[in-house]
Design a protein around this motif. Sequence first.
Motif, short mmCIF file in Angstrom:
data_model
loop_
_atom_site.label_atom_id
_atom_site.label_comp_id
_atom_site.label_asym_id
_atom_site.label_seq_id
_atom_site.Cartn_x
_atom_site.Cartn_y
_atom_site.Cartn_z
N ARG A 1 0.88 -1.04 0.03
CA ARG A 1 -0.08 -0.17 -0.18
C ARG A 1 0.85 1.18 0.12
O ARG A 1 1.90 1.30 0.65
N HIS A 2 0.21 2.56 -0.57
CA HIS A 2 1.20 3.52 -0.93
C HIS A 2 1.57 4.32 0.29
O HIS A 2 2.65 4.82 0.72
N ALA A 3 0.75 4.39 1.30
CA ALA A 3 0.66 4.83 2.53
C ALA A 3 2.00 4.39 3.44
O ALA A 3 2.41 5.12 3.83
N PRO A 4 1.92 2.98 3.59
CA PRO A 4 3.15 2.69 4.53
C PRO A 4 4.38 2.76 3.94
O PRO A 4 5.41 3.21 4.56
N SER A 5 4.39 2.62 2.73
CA SER A 5 5.74 2.80 2.07
C SER A 5 6.28 4.15 1.88
O SER A 5 7.23 4.41 2.32
N HIS A 6 5.38 5.37 1.94
CA HIS A 6 5.85 6.64 1.92
C HIS A 6 6.17 6.90 3.56
O HIS A 6 7.24 7.56 3.82
N ASP A 7 5.30 6.70 4.42
CA ASP A 7 5.57 7.07 5.80
C ASP A 7 6.95 6.19 6.29
O ASP A 7 7.78 6.84 7.06
N ASP A 8 7.00 4.94 5.94
CA ASP A 8 8.14 4.20 6.42
C ASP A 8 9.29 4.74 5.82
O ASP A 8 10.53 4.83 6.41
N GLY A 9 9.19 5.33 4.39
CA GLY A 9 10.58 5.79 3.67
C GLY A 9 11.10 7.07 4.50
O GLY A 9 12.17 7.25 4.43
N VAL A 10 9.97 7.75 4.86
CA VAL A 10 10.42 9.11 5.47
C VAL A 10 11.09 8.65 6.76
O VAL A 10 12.27 9.29 7.11
N VAL A 11 10.62 7.85 7.57
CA VAL A 11 11.14 7.43 8.90
C VAL A 11 12.31 6.75 8.56
O VAL A 11 13.46 7.01 9.40
N PRO B 1 -5.80 7.87 11.61
CA PRO B 1 -4.97 8.94 12.06
C PRO B 1 -3.86 8.84 13.23
O PRO B 1 -2.76 9.34 13.24
N SER B 2 -4.23 7.74 14.04
CA SER B 2 -3.36 7.48 15.19
C SER B 2 -2.15 6.84 14.84
O SER B 2 -0.95 7.14 15.22
N GLY B 3 -2.27 5.99 13.46
CA GLY B 3 -1.03 5.25 13.13
C GLY B 3 -0.31 6.25 12.44
O GLY B 3 1.12 6.17 12.76
N ARG B 4 -0.69 7.31 11.81
CA ARG B 4 0.30 8.24 11.01
C ARG B 4 0.64 9.31 12.11
O ARG B 4 1.94 9.89 12.14
N GLY B 5 0.03 9.46 13.36
CA GLY B 5 0.54 10.33 14.49
C GLY B 5 1.79 9.89 15.15
O GLY B 5 2.74 10.55 15.28
N LEU B 6 1.68 8.32 15.22
CA LEU B 6 2.95 7.55 15.85
C LEU B 6 4.08 7.62 14.79
O LEU B 6 5.24 8.14 15.41
N MET B 7 3.78 7.69 13.62
CA MET B 7 4.98 7.82 12.74
C MET B 7 5.61 9.34 12.67
O MET B 7 6.75 9.51 12.63
N ILE B 8 4.68 10.33 12.89
CA ILE B 8 5.32 11.84 13.13
C ILE B 8 6.07 11.94 14.14
O ILE B 8 6.97 12.48 14.34
N VAL B 9 5.51 11.18 15.17
CA VAL B 9 6.19 11.43 16.65
C VAL B 9 7.36 10.75 16.56
O VAL B 9 8.48 11.25 16.95
N LEU B 10 7.42 9.46 15.79
CA LEU B 10 8.88 8.80 15.81
C LEU B 10 9.78 9.55 15.11
O LEU B 10 11.06 9.51 15.09
N MET B 11 9.39 10.08 13.79
CA MET B 11 10.22 11.04 13.07
C MET B 11 10.62 12.21 13.90
O MET B 11 11.84 12.50 13.44
#
Length: 386
Positions: free
Chosen positions: A17-27, A81-91
């Motif tokens: 899925r595109h969402a995890p690929s993008h978020d994971d790539g940034v992290v 939203p909470s999953g994306r929020g977690l990625m933002i905090v970890l970044m």
Amino acid sequence: MAPTCSDRRPARPQPRRHAPSHDDGVVLRSRLRVYDHPALHYLLEHAGWLGALEYVTLFAAVWWAWNYTAWAANWVNPDHPSGRGLMIVLMGCALLMAVAAPQAFRERAELFAIAYVAMALIRAGYMAVVFRGQVMGRNYAQLGAWSAISGAFWIVGAFVEQARLELWILAVLIDYAAPYAGFWLPGKGATPMSSWTLKGLHLFERNQLIFIIALGESILLLGGYLVSHEIHADTGVAALIGFLLIVTLWWIYFVDLSEPGEHRFEHATDHTSLARAGLAYAHGVAVCGAIVTAVVIEMIVAHPHDAIHAETAIIAFAGPSLFLLGCTIFHHVTAEQLRGLYLLAVAALAVWAWIALSLHLNGLWLGAGVLLVMVTIAVLGHRKAA
């Protein structure tokens, strides 16, 4: 919408899925910047035994932070939203670690330790709350307890400069021993590996991604040096040797190892144990070796005609050797075979580094010898695989 993807089991592949690929790539990229730029230059500036030990400690911490994040991403719903929020905090935590890394053992020890511990506790706490009442919730609660124990040593070490290195090494050992101890706690027992269901092939792709980024950052580092310095014939030859060495690492990893690894993950049933040994540990060693190799490339390009020192010879041996040892472990786990060629290459690298140092050879000769060993292993390994 539930904030978890509990259907990620090894039974059948799930579409990317595109969402995890993008978020994971940034992290991934923000996390990699911690140990591929600031910490890499840290090793360049502190190329002694103490500096090497400090670098390994920093790398081990950052790799484990990414490793736990990659595992958690197998169960987090990226569309919630909470999953994306977690990625933002970890970044954000990764950014603070990147800022602190160059001075992690000096002025910014507190910032590095607090960011690392915060990342560990926030990630484990989030997962424990999301999976409350389930087996995975118990697993992450116990993982969080172990993170808190190691975190205590990280925090104390940040404020006790005289014992900082020793305390941080102890903290790293606790973090790395925790999975093999099953995150055991008194009165709770251990968490069986079978209870950590995951999609191993998905996690393998994440590890491939971070290795690609590591090689890409190494090329950018080489290019950055050439842009800021005048290029002569010897500098160009040294840069070519460095570039070909990076290409050789890529060839060994993706041509020689990736296909057997993918095949094993596609057909194995116990993805968790396979991923723990083959990805969490073996890939960490291989990526560390690739980054240390980038260090020796810059050292050779910067001083191509100077007689090498002991530090240069040791790093020239250590970088490719760590990479090959990591590949050896990964191949042993996935193919259940010991790749003797890699171990022979480690021995050959040790002999060449000793010869180059004893004869006071310059950086060009050192780099050319290392490249010859790696190219030979790549060719022989490819023929054997074919």
